[in-house]
Enzyme design. Sequence first.
Site, mmCIF file in Angstrom:
data_model
loop_
_atom_site.group_PDB
_atom_site.id
_atom_site.type_symbol
_atom_site.label_atom_id
_atom_site.label_comp_id
_atom_site.label_asym_id
_atom_site.label_seq_id
_atom_site.Cartn_x
_atom_site.Cartn_y
_atom_site.Cartn_z
ATOM 1 N N HIS A 1 2.356 -29.093 11.785
ATOM 2 C CA HIS A 1 1.589 -28.311 11.013
ATOM 3 C C HIS A 1 0.486 -28.358 10.053
ATOM 4 O O HIS A 1 0.252 -28.695 8.936
ATOM 5 C CB HIS A 1 2.773 -27.948 9.140
ATOM 6 C CG HIS A 1 3.111 -26.265 9.615
ATOM 7 N ND1 HIS A 1 4.231 -25.714 10.599
ATOM 8 C CD2 HIS A 1 2.154 -25.329 8.584
ATOM 9 C CE1 HIS A 1 4.199 -24.496 10.344
ATOM 10 N NE2 HIS A 1 3.259 -24.178 9.171
ATOM 11 N N GLY B 1 -2.179 -19.736 9.685
ATOM 12 C CA GLY B 1 -2.008 -19.672 11.136
ATOM 13 C C GLY B 1 -1.653 -21.317 11.959
ATOM 14 O O GLY B 1 -1.634 -20.446 13.150
ATOM 15 N N ASN B 2 -0.538 -21.637 11.554
ATOM 16 C CA ASN B 2 -0.020 -23.043 12.050
ATOM 17 C C ASN B 2 0.715 -22.395 13.546
ATOM 18 O O ASN B 2 0.652 -22.695 14.998
ATOM 19 C CB ASN B 2 0.440 -23.519 11.811
ATOM 20 C CG ASN B 2 -0.103 -24.335 10.707
ATOM 21 O OD1 ASN B 2 -0.635 -25.841 11.103
ATOM 22 N ND2 ASN B 2 -0.326 -24.128 9.083
ATOM 23 N N GLY B 3 1.721 -21.096 13.303
ATOM 24 C CA GLY B 3 2.443 -21.213 14.115
ATOM 25 C C GLY B 3 1.006 -19.900 15.623
ATOM 26 O O GLY B 3 1.395 -20.051 16.980
ATOM 27 N N ARG B 4 0.371 -18.808 15.146
ATOM 28 C CA ARG B 4 -0.325 -18.650 16.201
ATOM 29 C C ARG B 4 -1.411 -19.476 17.083
ATOM 30 O O ARG B 4 -1.361 -19.863 18.009
ATOM 31 C CB ARG B 4 -1.172 -17.496 14.925
ATOM 32 C CG ARG B 4 -0.676 -16.630 14.556
ATOM 33 C CD ARG B 4 -1.725 -14.994 14.099
ATOM 34 N NE ARG B 4 -1.548 -15.621 12.558
ATOM 35 C CZ ARG B 4 -1.570 -14.608 11.951
ATOM 36 N NH1 ARG B 4 -3.190 -13.929 11.797
ATOM 37 N NH2 ARG B 4 -1.399 -14.704 10.389
ATOM 38 N N VAL B 5 -1.985 -20.285 16.445
ATOM 39 C CA VAL B 5 -2.653 -21.305 16.920
ATOM 40 C C VAL B 5 -1.643 -22.367 17.967
ATOM 41 O O VAL B 5 -2.342 -22.099 19.075
ATOM 42 C CB VAL B 5 -3.098 -22.356 16.028
ATOM 43 C CG1 VAL B 5 -4.220 -23.596 16.827
ATOM 44 C CG2 VAL B 5 -4.404 -22.116 15.197
ATOM 45 N N GLY B 6 -0.431 -21.910 17.766
ATOM 46 C CA GLY B 6 0.575 -22.702 18.263
ATOM 47 C C GLY B 6 1.317 -22.574 19.800
ATOM 48 O O GLY B 6 1.256 -22.751 20.798
ATOM 49 N N ARG B 7 1.108 -21.146 19.707
ATOM 50 C CA ARG B 7 1.844 -20.240 20.316
ATOM 51 C C ARG B 7 0.349 -20.157 21.558
ATOM 52 O O ARG B 7 0.934 -19.817 22.606
ATOM 53 C CB ARG B 7 2.227 -19.022 20.021
ATOM 54 C CG ARG B 7 3.276 -18.847 19.077
ATOM 55 C CD ARG B 7 3.881 -17.518 18.884
ATOM 56 N NE ARG B 7 3.218 -17.070 17.696
ATOM 57 C CZ ARG B 7 3.933 -17.159 16.259
ATOM 58 N NH1 ARG B 7 4.105 -18.111 16.723
ATOM 59 N NH2 ARG B 7 2.907 -16.231 16.077
HETATM 60 N N1 LIG Z 1 11.828 -24.953 11.681
HETATM 61 C C1 LIG Z 1 10.924 -25.130 11.580
HETATM 62 N N2 LIG Z 1 10.840 -26.301 12.996
HETATM 63 C C2 LIG Z 1 9.323 -26.489 13.269
HETATM 64 N N3 LIG Z 1 8.489 -24.989 13.473
HETATM 65 C C3 LIG Z 1 8.776 -24.215 12.073
HETATM 66 C C4 LIG Z 1 9.931 -23.933 11.856
HETATM 67 N N4 LIG Z 1 9.490 -22.613 10.587
HETATM 68 C C5 LIG Z 1 8.915 -22.017 11.747
HETATM 69 N N5 LIG Z 1 7.926 -22.923 12.213
HETATM 70 C C6 LIG Z 1 6.735 -22.399 13.129
HETATM 71 O O1 LIG Z 1 5.486 -22.330 11.880
HETATM 72 C C7 LIG Z 1 5.572 -21.374 12.344
HETATM 73 C C8 LIG Z 1 4.973 -19.697 10.484
HETATM 74 O O2 LIG Z 1 3.830 -20.899 9.723
HETATM 75 P P1 LIG Z 1 3.971 -20.825 8.325
HETATM 76 O O3 LIG Z 1 4.606 -19.482 8.162
HETATM 77 O O4 LIG Z 1 3.593 -21.581 7.604
HETATM 78 O O5 LIG Z 1 3.305 -19.684 8.719
HETATM 79 P P2 LIG Z 1 1.676 -20.133 8.904
HETATM 80 O O6 LIG Z 1 1.207 -21.376 8.775
HETATM 81 O O7 LIG Z 1 0.154 -19.202 7.834
HETATM 82 O O8 LIG Z 1 1.196 -19.774 10.499
HETATM 83 P P3 LIG Z 1 1.413 -18.442 10.916
HETATM 84 O O9 LIG Z 1 1.516 -16.806 9.598
HETATM 85 O O10 LIG Z 1 -0.026 -17.867 12.352
HETATM 86 O O11 LIG Z 1 2.564 -18.365 11.167
HETATM 87 C C9 LIG Z 1 6.645 -19.726 13.141
HETATM 88 O O12 LIG Z 1 5.306 -18.937 13.471
HETATM 89 C C10 LIG Z 1 6.967 -21.279 13.858
HETATM 90 O O13 LIG Z 1 5.363 -21.418 15.067
#
Ligand SMILES: Nc1ncnc2c1ncn2[C@@H]1O[C@H](COP(=O)(O)OP(=O)(O)OP(=O)(O)O)[C@@H](O)[C@H]1O
Length: 330
Positions: A161, A166-172
Amino acid sequence: MFSNIIFDTMAYQSLNVLGEEFIRYFEKEETICSLAIERIKIDLEEFPSSRPEDKRLLQAWNYYKTADDVYMLALNNRGKSISIITEALVLWVYNKLWEGFELSSKGYRKEDMVIFGAKFEPPRPEVIPMIMNCIIEWLNNNSLDAISKSNCFHLLFEVLHPFEDGNGRVGRILLNAILIENGLVNVAFRNRDAYLDAIKKAEDGAIIVIDKLARGRKLTNDQITETLLTYGDLKSMNDLVKKELIHSLKVQSRINQVLLDISKASYLLGFKNKDYVRVLINRGKIKAIKIDNRWKVPLSEIIEFIEREKQALENIEEIVSKTIHIEEFK
Ligand SMILES: Nc1ncnc2c1ncn2[C@@H]1O[C@H](COP(=O)(O)OP(=O)(O)OP(=O)(O)O)[C@@H](O)[C@H]1O
């Protein structure tokens, strides 16, 4: 059996249809699904055709444009041994996703953070660059198949993380880039809960790896792979990506009227004997057309057959061979 054939890179390449045109076409569906995971709802009808002012639509626009740039790079990287993913690319993806937004940092997060609902805490900010380099080095030095490799990288990235948001979006986007550079195509995670559940089932190995690296342990690439596979249950995540790849293939087969000859259709279905396909055509199980006295099977028919017959897939060869015998004695 089928899944091993259809996700064989060679099978895709032999079709030679899943290139730029499809990846581009599918980016909108992927964007909508990826943002929906973050509870940002965008309808296809309102999808912007140029850079919008509205911040919700701008998030979709940024994802769409970023994914497109990255996927075209990945497409050009097919067949090469080193991934397009570098630390510079990861940071570039992050910044492009957030163009037009105020961020407290243009790079990695500067604070500790928690992921809502997760059983671990991502590592402290000071170790992020070192771990990022380790996981990219691992990405270039393991012998996993394309789907496992992209899923494992996704898990390592999400457990790390590295960003404030935006971690989910970058990761996908990175997950899809790895699929594409390995000869497959981009997927859309259409079911948020299935995606998050699959991550939870698979992530234990990644949690151990990231924790060890954060504590300064040196791990070889083989040790990382072994830990990921031993402690994480990758099956449901791999199955989910396979299911989404079938969906991508189905969308693709609808926009491109691909006609397969009997041998390609047999290959995709995993049949050793081409007669199996002929029998299925004769029995009306697969619709085909005759051109110049030769059967041509639309790719869409093959995909639909696979979806319909999912239950029977494990035994399909046996089922079809019985069918042949029935035919012979008629
Ligand atoms: N239990 C988990 N273990 C690992 N990764 C997870 C877990 N739950 C969620 N995630 C990942 O983290 C992302 C969401 O992270 P977060 O809630 O911190 O939002 P973010 O960092 O703002 O990123 P984004 O909004 O793009 O997802 C999810 O889309 C998923 O890829």
